[in-house]
Design an enzyme around this catalytic site. Sequence first.
Site, PDB file in Angstrom:
ATOM      1  N   VAL A  44      -4.527  43.109 -16.141  1.00  0.00           N
ATOM      2  CA  VAL A  44      -3.525  41.843 -16.509  1.00  0.00           C
ATOM      3  C   VAL A  44      -3.314  41.484 -17.705  1.00  0.00           C
ATOM      4  O   VAL A  44      -2.335  41.138 -18.458  1.00  0.00           O
ATOM      5  CB  VAL A  44      -4.200  40.594 -15.512  1.00  0.00           C
ATOM      6  CG1 VAL A  44      -3.641  39.441 -15.826  1.00  0.00           C
ATOM      7  CG2 VAL A  44      -4.291  41.091 -14.038  1.00  0.00           C
ATOM      8  N   CYS A  45      -4.626  41.570 -18.407  1.00  0.00           N
ATOM      9  CA  CYS A  45      -4.584  41.398 -20.052  1.00  0.00           C
ATOM     10  C   CYS A  45      -3.409  42.291 -20.649  1.00  0.00           C
ATOM     11  O   CYS A  45      -2.838  41.705 -21.625  1.00  0.00           O
ATOM     12  CB  CYS A  45      -6.077  41.576 -20.591  1.00  0.00           C
ATOM     13  SG  CYS A  45      -7.227  40.823 -19.868  1.00  0.00           S
ATOM     14  N   THR A  46      -3.241  43.725 -20.206  1.00  0.00           N
ATOM     15  CA  THR A  46      -2.233  44.275 -20.825  1.00  0.00           C
ATOM     16  C   THR A  46      -0.932  43.680 -20.770  1.00  0.00           C
ATOM     17  O   THR A  46       0.084  43.853 -21.751  1.00  0.00           O
ATOM     18  CB  THR A  46      -2.494  45.807 -20.299  1.00  0.00           C
ATOM     19  OG1 THR A  46      -3.747  46.117 -20.624  1.00  0.00           O
ATOM     20  CG2 THR A  46      -1.567  46.692 -21.121  1.00  0.00           C
ATOM     21  N   LEU A  49      -0.620  40.278 -23.236  1.00  0.00           N
ATOM     22  CA  LEU A  49      -0.434  40.561 -24.582  1.00  0.00           C
ATOM     23  C   LEU A  49       0.972  41.334 -25.028  1.00  0.00           C
ATOM     24  O   LEU A  49       1.471  41.216 -25.846  1.00  0.00           O
ATOM     25  CB  LEU A  49      -1.750  41.272 -25.091  1.00  0.00           C
ATOM     26  CG  LEU A  49      -2.762  40.222 -25.464  1.00  0.00           C
ATOM     27  CD1 LEU A  49      -3.556  39.833 -24.429  1.00  0.00           C
ATOM     28  CD2 LEU A  49      -3.774  41.052 -26.662  1.00  0.00           C
TER      29      LEU A  49
END
Length: 211
Positions: A44-46, A49
């Site tokens: 999810v973080c990928t 960002l």
Amino acid sequence: MSLRLGDKAPNFKAKTSKGEIDFYEFLGDSWGVLFSHPADYTPVCTTELGRTAALKDEFEKRNVKVAALSVDSVESHHGWIEDINETQNVEVNFPIIGDENREIAEAYDMIHPNASATATVRSLFVIAPDKTIKLIISYPASTGRNFQEILRVIDSLQLTANYSVATPADWKQGEDVVITPAVKDEDVPAKFPKGHTVIKPYLRMTPQPNK
Ligand code: BEZ
């Protein structure tokens, strides 16, 4: 004690993927977005960002500087940035802070121990040019944030900083806005020459003044 709206955003010095920064110097006279993610090399973080990088022009248009943060190292960030660029088809162009000793995460209350003892949650702060905090949101690790919503709130914050208006539910750039209750009825025509509609004495609408 945790930070609240209207508080001064704590300043800090940090190692980042773009070198060392002093946060206030980095912000200069711009608006700021400081946001944390739980960990590098996570799915999810990928996407988050990547989306932030893709919205570079939108943040620039609004005079907003963006910085991300996790408790991973800068070395880890560098490797992960390559993955973000590759998989999200972007160029990560903003600093990612390596807050390994968690000093910044603690100053901004980004670690919520009952969610995770060690990782930052998805916290996000919008900071005005005077360094006061204008928006605080916290999302769980399992839910990626909606960056269009963050841009929408920035639009509202920048508009309402300059005019005696507030923005109604689901408002978007260009739509009618609410005249704040502090404006006396007799002052409305001069302050809002585009016209206004009185729906209730406390609910007065006017076209967006700066459009
Ligand atoms: C993610 O970014 O996908 C993620 C990170 C931490 C926990 C769960 C999901």
